[in-house]
Design an enzyme around this catalytic site. Structure first.
Site, PDB file in Angstrom:
ATOM      1  CE  LYS A  29       2.511 -31.678 -60.986  1.00  0.00           C
ATOM      2  NZ  LYS A  29       1.840 -30.424 -61.406  1.00  0.00           N
ATOM      3  CG  ASP A  46       5.089 -27.440 -57.802  1.00  0.00           C
ATOM      4  OD1 ASP A  46       6.193 -27.157 -57.279  1.00  0.00           O
ATOM      5  OD2 ASP A  46       3.997 -27.048 -57.336  1.00  0.00           O
TER       6      ASP A  46
END
Length: 218
Positions: A130, A148
């Site tokens: 991420k 996320d």
């Protein structure tokens, strides 16, 4: 597990296109909420943001970056000193350790600069998929979608991409969103999750996507 409620609405290619059109109209000019002035500062901010809020991270970095805004300055701290700087963020001990290790790698291998490829970034301590996707898309305009908690939740609820893991959702979003829109769509989904499609009490009654959301009826 996916947050989508699995209603009878069929999520077609046309429906996904309309979802994206609405998201773009609502959030087209939105960028990251993290404050930064350099690639290194964004790297630090994104690492700190794991299991925390951008608001909290911005408070910490506002007091820290004027003194510690480069790898050399931060690497000069001890573990205990950096922990004291970021003590009010979650997981501050492990984040301090990772940041110090990352600073030393940047100085030793990259002349103090943040590397520009996903493959190099994920080798840095504390930088996962991420974080690397955020950095390459925001800093270097590389098409990427960082998943996320907000992106994961909204994508599943809309049926834009369903999956049980962030990687499954990332692959689904890459499939259903035009490549040139990946970086922008990442921000659209984040802001929609923060402002409207909230985790516990989504604001469905005032959501611009209500008519094209298979979870809205729930």
């Amino acid at each position: 597990m996916p947050t989508s409620c699995g209603s009878r609405m069929r999520v077609t290619k046309a429906l996904r296109a309309e979802q994206l059109r609405i998201l773009a109209a609502a959030y087209g000019d939105r960028k990251t909420a993290l404050h930064y002035r350099s690639p290194f500062e964004l790297l630090v901010a994104v690492v700190l943001s794991a299991q925390s809020t951008d608001e909290r991270v911005n408070i910490i970095t506002a007091r820290m970056f004027p003194r510690l805004g480069t790898p050399a300055k931060m690497a000069a701290l001890t573990q205990a000193e950096l922990e004291a700087e970021i003590h009010d963020v979650g997981l501050f001990r492990s984040k301090a350790k990772h940041l110090l290790e990352t600073c030393r790698i940047l100085l030793a291998e990259y002349d103090g600069e943040v590397p520009q490829t996903f493959e190099e970034l994920v080798q840095l301590p504390g930088v996962g998929r991420k974080t690397a996707n955020v950095l390459v898309s925001v800093l270097y305009n590389t098409p990427a979608i960082a998943v996320d908690t907000h992106v994961f939740r909204v994508a599943n609820r809309l049926g834009l991409a369903r999956g049980n893991t962030p990687l499954e959702v990332e692959k689904g979003l890459q499939k259903h969103i035009p490549r040139q829109d990946w970086a922008a769509a990442h921000h659209w989904l984040i802001w929609h999750g923060r402002l409207v499609c909230k985790a516990r009490k989504p604001l469905c009654a005032e959501c611009a996507l209500r008519a094209v959301c298979p979870s809205a009826a729930q």
